[in-house]
Write a protein that holds these residues in place. Structure first.
Motif, PDB file in Angstrom:
ATOM      1  N   LEU A 235      -2.015   3.135  -0.286  1.00 13.74           N
ATOM      2  CA  LEU A 235      -1.806   2.159   0.775  1.00 13.74           C
ATOM      3  C   LEU A 235      -0.510   2.431   1.532  1.00 13.74           C
ATOM      4  CD1 LEU A 235      -3.007  -1.056  -1.037  1.00 13.74           C
ATOM      5  CD2 LEU A 235      -4.095   0.057   0.893  1.00 13.74           C
ATOM      6  N   THR A 236       0.509   2.868   0.774  1.00 11.07           N
ATOM      7  CA  THR A 236       1.782   3.189   1.421  1.00 11.07           C
ATOM      8  C   THR A 236       1.632   4.398   2.325  1.00 11.07           C
ATOM      9  OG1 THR A 236       2.977   2.292  -0.483  1.00 11.07           O
ATOM     10  CG2 THR A 236       4.205   3.706   1.021  1.00 11.07           C
ATOM     11  N   LEU A 237       0.861   5.407   1.828  1.00  9.86           N
ATOM     12  CA  LEU A 237       0.646   6.602   2.646  1.00  9.86           C
ATOM     13  C   LEU A 237      -0.163   6.274   3.906  1.00  9.86           C
ATOM     14  CD1 LEU A 237      -0.118   9.202  -0.193  1.00  9.86           C
ATOM     15  CD2 LEU A 237       1.912   9.101   1.255  1.00  9.86           C
ATOM     16  N   GLU A 238      -0.983   5.274   3.764  1.00  5.99           N
ATOM     17  CA  GLU A 238      -1.780   4.882   4.913  1.00  5.99           C
ATOM     18  C   GLU A 238      -0.901   4.499   6.088  1.00  5.99           C
ATOM     19  OE1 GLU A 238      -3.933   1.310   4.436  1.00  5.99           O
ATOM     20  OE2 GLU A 238      -5.469   1.833   5.883  1.00  5.99           O
ATOM     21  N   LYS A 239       0.324   4.041   5.819  1.00  2.63           N
ATOM     22  CA  LYS A 239       1.220   3.599   6.868  1.00  2.63           C
ATOM     23  C   LYS A 239       1.683   4.746   7.754  1.00  2.63           C
ATOM     24  CE  LYS A 239       0.688  -0.303   5.019  1.00  2.63           C
ATOM     25  NZ  LYS A 239      -0.338  -1.179   5.592  1.00  2.63           N
ATOM     26  N   ARG A 240       1.329   5.951   7.354  1.00  2.00           N
ATOM     27  CA  ARG A 240       1.672   7.087   8.216  1.00  2.00           C
ATOM     28  C   ARG A 240       0.888   7.031   9.531  1.00  2.00           C
ATOM     29  NH1 ARG A 240      -0.069  11.739   6.369  1.00  2.00           N
ATOM     30  NH2 ARG A 240       1.591  13.042   7.197  1.00  2.00           N
ATOM     31  N   ASP A 241      -0.240   6.322   9.494  1.00  2.25           N
ATOM     32  CA  ASP A 241      -1.051   6.181  10.711  1.00  2.25           C
ATOM     33  C   ASP A 241      -0.923   4.741  11.188  1.00  2.25           C
ATOM     34  OD1 ASP A 241      -4.624   6.463  11.511  1.00  2.25           O
ATOM     35  OD2 ASP A 241      -2.862   6.152  12.741  1.00  2.25           O
ATOM     36  N   PRO A 242      -0.034   4.432  12.123  1.00  2.00           N
ATOM     37  CA  PRO A 242       0.217   3.028  12.493  1.00  2.00           C
ATOM     38  C   PRO A 242      -0.999   2.333  13.093  1.00  2.00           C
ATOM     39  CG  PRO A 242       1.258   4.523  14.053  1.00  2.00           C
ATOM     40  CD  PRO A 242       0.802   5.377  12.923  1.00  2.00           C
ATOM     41  N   TYR A 243      -1.876   3.088  13.728  1.00  2.00           N
ATOM     42  CA  TYR A 243      -3.018   2.449  14.358  1.00  2.00           C
ATOM     43  C   TYR A 243      -4.090   2.092  13.348  1.00  2.00           C
ATOM     44  CZ  TYR A 243      -1.185   3.459  18.954  1.00  2.00           C
ATOM     45  OH  TYR A 243      -0.424   3.465  20.080  1.00  2.00           O
ATOM     46  N   THR A 244      -4.045   2.673  12.179  1.00  2.27           N
ATOM     47  CA  THR A 244      -5.035   2.288  11.145  1.00  2.27           C
ATOM     48  C   THR A 244      -4.331   1.627   9.975  1.00  2.27           C
ATOM     49  OG1 THR A 244      -4.921   4.499  10.157  1.00  2.27           O
ATOM     50  CG2 THR A 244      -6.638   4.117  11.805  1.00  2.27           C
ATOM     51  N   ALA A 245      -3.095   1.080  10.281  1.00  2.00           N
ATOM     52  CA  ALA A 245      -2.352   0.412   9.213  1.00  2.00           C
ATOM     53  C   ALA A 245      -3.163  -0.712   8.623  1.00  2.00           C
ATOM     54  CB  ALA A 245      -1.035  -0.108   9.774  1.00  2.00           C
ATOM     55  N   GLY A 246      -3.239  -0.767   7.345  1.00  2.00           N
ATOM     56  CA  GLY A 246      -4.019  -1.797   6.678  1.00  2.00           C
ATOM     57  C   GLY A 246      -5.507  -1.497   6.634  1.00  2.00           C
ATOM     58  N   HIS A 247      -5.899  -0.356   7.173  1.00  2.00           N
ATOM     59  CA  HIS A 247      -7.329  -0.024   7.242  1.00  2.00           C
ATOM     60  C   HIS A 247      -7.984  -0.050   5.864  1.00  2.00           C
ATOM     61  CE1 HIS A 247     -11.040   2.070   8.125  1.00  2.00           C
ATOM     62  NE2 HIS A 247     -10.688   3.060   7.335  1.00  2.00           N
ATOM     63  N   GLN A 248      -7.379   0.640   4.885  1.00  2.00           N
ATOM     64  CA  GLN A 248      -8.009   0.710   3.564  1.00  2.00           C
ATOM     65  C   GLN A 248      -8.095  -0.674   2.915  1.00  2.00           C
ATOM     66  OE1 GLN A 248      -7.196   5.104   1.801  1.00  2.00           O
ATOM     67  NE2 GLN A 248      -5.398   3.828   1.869  1.00  2.00           N
ATOM     68  N   GLN A 249      -7.035  -1.472   3.092  1.00  2.00           N
ATOM     69  CA  GLN A 249      -7.076  -2.832   2.525  1.00  2.00           C
ATOM     70  C   GLN A 249      -8.208  -3.639   3.147  1.00  2.00           C
ATOM     71  OE1 GLN A 249      -3.344  -4.868   2.753  1.00  2.00           O
ATOM     72  NE2 GLN A 249      -2.156  -3.114   2.014  1.00  2.00           N
ATOM     73  N   ARG A 250      -8.342  -3.542   4.487  1.00  2.00           N
ATOM     74  CA  ARG A 250      -9.381  -4.332   5.153  1.00  2.00           C
ATOM     75  C   ARG A 250     -10.773  -3.829   4.790  1.00  2.00           C
ATOM     76  NH1 ARG A 250      -5.339  -3.928   9.143  1.00  2.00           N
ATOM     77  NH2 ARG A 250      -6.375  -2.172  10.161  1.00  2.00           N
ATOM     78  N   VAL A 251     -10.922  -2.511   4.716  1.00  2.00           N
ATOM     79  CA  VAL A 251     -12.218  -1.964   4.318  1.00  2.00           C
ATOM     80  C   VAL A 251     -12.551  -2.410   2.897  1.00  2.00           C
ATOM     81  CG1 VAL A 251     -13.494   0.164   3.830  1.00  2.00           C
ATOM     82  CG2 VAL A 251     -12.107  -0.017   5.903  1.00  2.00           C
ATOM     83  N   ALA A 252     -11.529  -2.400   2.015  1.00  2.00           N
ATOM     84  CA  ALA A 252     -11.756  -2.841   0.636  1.00  2.00           C
ATOM     85  C   ALA A 252     -12.181  -4.295   0.602  1.00  2.00           C
ATOM     86  CB  ALA A 252     -10.486  -2.643  -0.188  1.00  2.00           C
ATOM     87  N   LYS A 253     -11.548  -5.112   1.441  1.00  2.00           N
ATOM     88  CA  LYS A 253     -11.889  -6.538   1.460  1.00  2.00           C
ATOM     89  C   LYS A 253     -13.330  -6.747   1.926  1.00  2.00           C
ATOM     90  CE  LYS A 253     -10.331 -10.935   3.396  1.00  2.00           C
ATOM     91  NZ  LYS A 253      -9.337 -11.586   4.273  1.00  2.00           N
ATOM     92  N   LEU A 254     -13.737  -6.042   3.011  1.00  2.00           N
ATOM     93  CA  LEU A 254     -15.101  -6.189   3.524  1.00  2.00           C
ATOM     94  C   LEU A 254     -16.114  -5.589   2.554  1.00  2.00           C
ATOM     95  CD1 LEU A 254     -17.059  -7.042   5.700  1.00  2.00           C
ATOM     96  CD2 LEU A 254     -16.570  -4.920   6.957  1.00  2.00           C
ATOM     97  N   SER A 255     -15.764  -4.434   1.930  1.00  2.00           N
ATOM     98  CA  SER A 255     -16.686  -3.802   0.974  1.00  2.00           C
ATOM     99  C   SER A 255     -16.973  -4.740  -0.191  1.00  2.00           C
ATOM    100  CB  SER A 255     -16.084  -2.490   0.452  1.00  2.00           C
ATOM    101  OG  SER A 255     -15.914  -1.563   1.493  1.00  2.00           O
ATOM    102  N   ALA A 256     -15.921  -5.364  -0.743  1.00  2.00           N
ATOM    103  CA  ALA A 256     -16.113  -6.293  -1.860  1.00  2.00           C
ATOM    104  C   ALA A 256     -16.957  -7.482  -1.433  1.00  2.00           C
ATOM    105  CB  ALA A 256     -14.752  -6.755  -2.380  1.00  2.00           C
ATOM    106  N   ALA A 257     -16.728  -7.983  -0.180  1.00  2.00           N
ATOM    107  CA  ALA A 257     -17.512  -9.116   0.310  1.00  2.00           C
ATOM    108  C   ALA A 257     -18.989  -8.749   0.443  1.00  2.00           C
ATOM    109  CB  ALA A 257     -16.963  -9.585   1.657  1.00  2.00           C
ATOM    110  N   ILE A 258     -19.278  -7.519   0.914  1.00  2.00           N
ATOM    111  CA  ILE A 258     -20.680  -7.078   1.034  1.00  2.00           C
ATOM    112  C   ILE A 258     -21.313  -6.975  -0.349  1.00  2.00           C
ATOM    113  CG2 ILE A 258     -22.149  -5.132   1.715  1.00  2.00           C
ATOM    114  CD1 ILE A 258     -20.117  -4.583   3.984  1.00  2.00           C
ATOM    115  N   ALA A 259     -20.569  -6.383  -1.293  1.00  2.00           N
ATOM    116  CA  ALA A 259     -21.106  -6.234  -2.651  1.00  2.00           C
ATOM    117  C   ALA A 259     -21.391  -7.592  -3.282  1.00  2.00           C
ATOM    118  CB  ALA A 259     -20.115  -5.434  -3.507  1.00  2.00           C
TER     119      ALA A 259
END
Length: 817
Positions: free
Chosen positions: A639-663
């Motif tokens: 997640l920290t490395l993800e911050k290297r891309d400011p435009y997709t900051a938080g992307h993995q967290q949000r995808v994880a949140k939506l993925s868990a909700a779908i499951a």
């Protein structure tokens, strides 16, 4: 006062008598017939009676007899006033006992003299006492007259006076007739001369008229004359149609096609747009006006035809042009370039300013453009170059101002005119401002993500975050405070940057408790866990304890964002101040919320790292806790490395949140839901291999650069494949860009080769990617993401995963909640 009774059935005659006798000072009574007159005489006993002869119920003769032979009324004088003037009528009046006899129309002086004489000479003998009979021969017949001497004398004198008056009037009338005849002869001579002159003038006007004229006999419909213009309109010689009936000339059928339609011309017919075709085939539009007049005893119809073909074309063109102008999306103004007076304005301009066209005419440019000056640079450019383009501010009728873009040029027609096209750019300015603020927040977000990656300690992290928000984001002031659980429930400032100027030390303390010092945006944000925006500090009542000091330092608006731990508890506050009013719109606020979330995550992660280090040092022997720490550390690193891309900051967290909700929506086992959530948290870990300048580049990538990005699934797989997770995390990382129809990458797998966890992750990844900002495009939004997964349902994306995702979104799922 002497009373006289008027007995007259004619209202007009009765009124004439009333006026004449009233002027003479007599008191009057009026009866409308003979019977009513008799009753009035008996009831009132007037001094004298004036009566008409021919009346309903009782004639004047009968009324007079009843008065004269009544023992109580015999001495009342009676004057018969009538239009009957034959000798037989006078003899009948003598027989009835009348005292005087006057012929209508009466002479007022004679009537008054007769009344005065009768009133001055009282009747002393009854008619029955002095009656005598006389035989009179008249007109071959013998007439018997019965009356008294005095009565007969009065009647004969009345008849004689009537005759004298009538003779005098006849002589006077004859003299007036002679004078009138002489005058008429002179008038005839004068009128004859005038008619001769009028004939010349009429013929000149007739021949020289610019309208076509037909003269038609009204009774026969025969054309008797036509002027040269009429011949020109029809394309025929005058001889070709004069002498014919109108309906016999085919070219004149629009005027009258038969005798019946010709009759309408006698009604002074008017036609504004009459189609006419000349002998040569030219189609004309004419205006027809018909007038009927008499020449002697003969009625004529004059038909005037005016060619309005070109006028009508011009009018239609002007109407179309005016319609286009009035329906323009821009305001259009015509003005005098010398006086700058507004001559005309289209509907859009009037609506924008709130005036009617009549009201706006006569205004000057400075009345609607407060900043206009006739000597400014724009006017000089217009004078020398003939056109200019500039932005200004216009004032509406209610005093409100709005920004405009003005394009002006000079136009020379009958004289010089100024033409201005004015476009309301309010929305454009709002969009520019919103974009500027969004970019400002994005710059701050991007820079803060870099700070998060490189921060070595919490104090440095907080200080650098404040510096970046002010310097990179362009905000006026920012500070970060810690929630203290002391008696005052205070917020302790830990770091700040920008125009602080002693603000945090001078102002009363800020609290997060439910007190006056806790009612400000920061206190409310801590208590509610929701960002609090103050768009205008000068008017915000919750800012009263700090307003004066804030305004001194140029603080105009602010936002306070809570800093949360993973369990939702608030541990701090981020306050950002702007020098602009109405800052922090929805998009800007959303980006700052994301920044606060990243800051919270960075601080939490830093705390976790400290705790983890302590745990690793103290409990190396505990395998389960080691494994848990390892997993959490990998997630944090990813997640920290993800911050290297400011435009997709938080992307993995949000995808994880939506993925868990779908499951969860698909009712999968809890353990499987956890595995999907964890795999989604690190699914883009392979982007660590991609240079940051490529990830952050806003432009289009080359094929080689795009190939590097497409390699991140394999790189991520290589990173995590040797870690023994209880879930297929490595396959999720490797295959989340694969598609059921084999169109994905990196291996082009088919449906049977892609696991359920990966299928769910793929749908969530697409939805979040389309909903979020990217360097090369703006966010497309959830609606566009919906359409994309529905489009690929069953071909690219798993049907059940798509249906579950749509259901989750319909239930109000939010990435930010």
């Amino acid at each position: 006062m002497i009373e006289i009774l008027i007995v007259e059935d004619s209202l007009i005659e009765a009124e004439l008598l009333r006026r004449a006798l009233s002027r003479a000072g007599y008191h009057l009574a009026i009866a409308r017939d003979g019977q009513a007159g008799l009753e009035a005489v008996r009831a009132q006993k007037p001094a004298l009676v004036v009566s008409d002869i021919r009346m309903p119920y009782l004639s004047g003769y009968e009324l007079c007899k009843k008065i004269k032979y009544d023992p109580d009324l015999w001495n009342i004088p009676v004057i018969l006033l009538t239009m009957l003037s034959e000798p037989e009528d006078i003899m009948e009046a003598i027989n009835s006992g009348a005292d005087s006899y006057l012929i209508k129309p009466f002479n007022e002086a004679m009537l008054l003299e007769r009344i005065r004489s009768l009133l001055a000479t009282p009747i002393r003998m009854r008619r029955s006492d002095e009656r005598r009979r006389e035989q009179v021969e008249y007109n071959g017949r013998t007439h018997t007259i019965t009356g008294g001497s005095q009565q007969i004398l009065h009647l004969l004198l009345s008849a004689y006076e009537n005759t004298l008056v009538q003779n005098r009037e006849l002589v006077s009338i004859q003299n007036r007739l002679n004078l009138l005849n002489e005058s008429l002869e002179e008038e005839v001579r004068s009128r004859t001369a005038q008619l001769a002159a009028s004939e010349v003038k009429f013929r000149s006007m007739f021949e020289g008229s610019s309208d076509g004229i037909l003269l038609i006999e009204a009774e026969t419909g025969i054309i008797v004359d036509a002027n040269p213009v009429m011949s020109e309109l029809l394309g025929m010689s005058r001889e070709a149609f004069c002498g014919k009936q109108v309906w016999e000339v085919e070219l004149l059928s629009p005027i009258a096609s038969d005798g019946e339609s010709f009759g309408k011309l006698k009604e002074n017919l008017r036609r504004e747009n009459l189609p006419l075709v000349s002998a040569s085939g030219n189609k004309l539009s004419v205006e027809l006006a018909c007038n009927v007049y008499l020449a002697g005893a003969t009625p004529y119809i004059q038909c005037s035809l005016r060619d309005i073909t070109e006028y009508r074309k011009t009018r239609i063109a002007l109407q179309l042009f005016r319609t286009l102008i009035d329906h323009s999306n821009d305001a259009i103004v015509v003005y005098d370039p010398e006086t700058y007076e507004i001559l005309d304005m289209n509907g859009k301009g009037c609506r924008d300013l709130g005036y009617s066209p009549e009201e706006i005419r006569g205004f000057r440019i400075s009345d609607i453009d407060p900043g206009f000056r006739s000597e400014n640079r724009i006017v000089e450019d217009l004078r020398h170059q003939g056109s200019a383009l500039f932005e200004s501010v216009h004032r509406r009728r209610d005093g409100s101002l709005f920004p405009v873009e003005v394009s002006v040029r000079n136009i020379e027609l009958d004289r010089n005119y100024g033409l201005a096209v004015v476009r309301d750019i309010t929305e454009r300015k709002k969009s520019e401002l919103a974009l500027l603020r969004a970019n400002r927040a994005l710059k701050a977000l991007s820079a803060c993500n870099t700070v998060l990656v490189h921060a070595e300690n919490e104090a440095g992290l907080l200080d650098e975050m404040c510096q970046v928000i002010v310097k990179q984001g362009g905000y006026h002031f920012a500070w970060i405070g810690q929630v203290m659980h002391d008696e005052k429930m205070s917020l302790q400032p830990l770091a700040h940057a920008g125009h602080e100027e002693g603000y945090l030390g001078i102002i009363p303390g800020i609290s997060w408790g439910d007190s006056l010092l806790g009612l400000g945006p920061s206190g409310r944000a801590v208590r509610s866990g929701i960002p609090q925006v103050s768009r205008d500090i000068a008017t915000d009542p919750s800012y009263s304890p700090w307003r004066e000091e804030a305004l001194k330092r140029g603080y105009v608006s602010s936002i306070s964002l809570p800093l949360m731990k993973r369990d939702g508890s608030i541990f701090g506050i981020l306050a950002v101040f702007s020098s602009e009013s109405d800052a922090f719109d929805e998009e800007e606020t959303g980006l700052l919320v994301e920044l606060a979330a990243d800051l919270s995550f960075g601080i939490t992660t830093m705390h976790m790292r400290i705790e983890r280090d302590k745990a690793v040092e103290g409990e190396r022997v505990q395998a389960f806790r080691l494994r848990q720490s390892l997993e959490e550390t990998i997630a944090a690193i990813a997640l920290t490395l993800e911050k290297r891309d400011p435009y997709t900051a938080g992307h993995q967290q949000r995808v994880a949140k939506l993925s868990a909700a779908i499951a969860e929506e698909m009712q999968l086992p809890e353990d499987m839901v956890q595995g999907i959530h964890f795999g989604a948290l690190i699914h883009d870990i392979g982007k660590v291999y991609v240079p940051a300048e490529i990830l952050n580049r806003p432009g289009k990538l080359s094929e080689i650069e795009f190939g590097l990005i497409k390699s991140h699934p394999e790189v991520g797989y290589e990173i995590v494949r040797d870690i023994h997770f209880p879930w297929p995390v490595a396959q999720m990382v490797r295959s989340h860009h694969e598609r059921l129809n084999g169109s994905g990458y990196p291996r082009g797998l088919g449906a049977e080769e892609i696991g359920l966890e990966t299928r769910i992750l793929s749908v969530a990844d697409v939805v979040e990617a389309m909903a979020a900002h990217r360097p090369y495009r703006a966010a497309r939004g959830l609606d566009e993401a919906r359409r994309e997964i529905l489009r690929g349902r069953g071909t690219e994306y798993d049907e059940k995963a798509v249906d579950a995702c749509i259901s989750v979104l319909d239930k109000g799922f939010s990435f930010n909640s």
